[in-house]
Design a protein around this motif. Sequence first.
Motif, short mmCIF file in Angstrom:
data_model
loop_
_atom_site.label_atom_id
_atom_site.label_comp_id
_atom_site.label_asym_id
_atom_site.label_seq_id
_atom_site.Cartn_x
_atom_site.Cartn_y
_atom_site.Cartn_z
N ILE A 1 10.48 19.95 69.82
CA ILE A 1 10.37 20.33 69.12
C ILE A 1 11.36 21.24 68.39
N GLN A 2 12.16 22.12 70.21
CA GLN A 2 12.89 23.41 70.02
C GLN A 2 14.68 22.42 68.88
N LEU A 3 14.48 22.40 69.04
CA LEU A 3 16.03 21.69 68.30
C LEU A 3 15.68 21.57 66.75
N TRP A 4 14.23 21.04 66.25
CA TRP A 4 14.47 20.52 65.34
C TRP A 4 13.41 21.96 64.48
N MET A 5 13.18 23.45 64.92
CA MET A 5 13.42 24.74 64.49
C MET A 5 14.42 25.64 64.62
N THR A 6 15.49 25.65 65.81
CA THR A 6 16.69 25.83 65.62
C THR A 6 17.42 24.63 66.58
N PRO A 7 18.37 24.11 65.45
CA PRO A 7 19.17 23.53 65.89
C PRO A 7 20.13 23.57 66.81
N THR A 8 20.48 25.55 67.25
CA THR A 8 21.23 26.25 67.70
C THR A 8 21.02 27.19 69.24
N ARG A 9 19.61 26.52 68.91
CA ARG A 9 18.76 26.97 70.10
C ARG A 9 19.01 28.38 70.15
N ASP A 10 18.73 29.13 68.72
CA ASP A 10 18.79 30.43 68.82
C ASP A 10 17.16 30.92 69.20
N MET A 11 17.33 31.39 70.04
CA MET A 11 15.23 32.09 70.78
C MET A 11 14.68 33.21 70.10
N GLY A 12 16.31 34.18 68.56
CA GLY A 12 15.20 34.86 67.51
C GLY A 12 14.91 34.18 66.92
N VAL A 13 14.62 32.35 67.02
CA VAL A 13 13.76 31.58 65.61
C VAL A 13 13.03 31.16 66.28
N PHE A 14 13.03 30.47 67.54
CA PHE A 14 12.32 29.90 67.85
C PHE A 14 10.89 30.39 68.94
#
Length: 350
Positions: free
Chosen positions: A136-149
């Motif tokens: 679900i990482q891409l659901w949280m941040t489609p750009t794979r931003d680790m600062g969001v994940f």
Amino acid sequence: MSQHPTPPPFSMPMFRECVPEKLRPWIYIVQAFCFQLGGCVYLGALNEMIGGRAIMREDVMMCLYSNLAGMAIYFPILFRMKFRFSNRFLLITSALVLAVCNWLFTQTTFLPLMWLLCFIAGMAKIQGTFENMSNIQLWMTPTRDMGVFFPCLHVILLTSIEVQAWYSAFFGHNYHWYASHWFVIGLMMLVVTIQLFLTRPWCPMPQRIPLKNIDWLGAAFWSLLGLQIAYIFNYGDWLDWWHSPTIRTLTGTSLITLGGCLHRMWTKQQPYFEPRMWTYRNLIPILLLIAVVEGLLASEHVLEEVFYEEVMNYEMLTSCSLTLWTLPGILIGCLLSWLWLKNGNSTYIS
């Protein structure tokens, strides 16, 4: 001006068509909570466990360190496992292993076996959590931003730590400390049921990557070294440190184990931990930061525990109930981390 490529639409193909699209990632968040609420030793029922098993506090803490060692040593091969087996297989296997370890833990009083069960449970726990969150990482941040994940991930991790302490204290106070293990077994059966009836086998790699060239012996050496060091520092004060022949013997054997770890690291073509990892720019500062922060947090917890138990004479359930007030602080801290770490391309969780 360059533009970032449009990320592909988020999907979870492992689910059957009958499961609504918007519900799918939330199911995996629930499963992640289930794995994080599990384990094999629950410190909220620490006193009940010590009295029921006639063991020392250090024995229970060694179970906890074994659990942490299992999670730490298994972390480097999580992606290899993900690219070798299907999502459904990994989640069902992790849930069943965690359930069996919890059941066996209630059936034995042999300390080395208890430590082994906690070690295996730690491996299953991190495998299940990783498998849920990575999907679900891409659901949280489609750009794979680790600062969001990572702030979102830590909401689950830190919340589960506080809730686990509370429910284990609740069961230990009102029923029996075994009830925490049966509760976790029930959570794992929920995960198995979801996977059996709502999902189908799916792997992100069409060509499965075999588990070749993994230095399993090296992993065993590093695991043993971690457990030896944990034993020395855990039992050192009780055994009067190096006045004890046990600590002296274990110190000598740990040096031999360290030699075996370094020998495989420098001589094997593909060691479990590569020598170049020590050259990573941020590795040493991060390790030092973790050591300082953990030392400060340990001091705070020790003082808090002494105040609650010795000064206020609170029982464990009352203490754990009071610490639930840290949940708003966890959410605020993760929000501040998200605001600090996110870049201009971060997106809100939909």
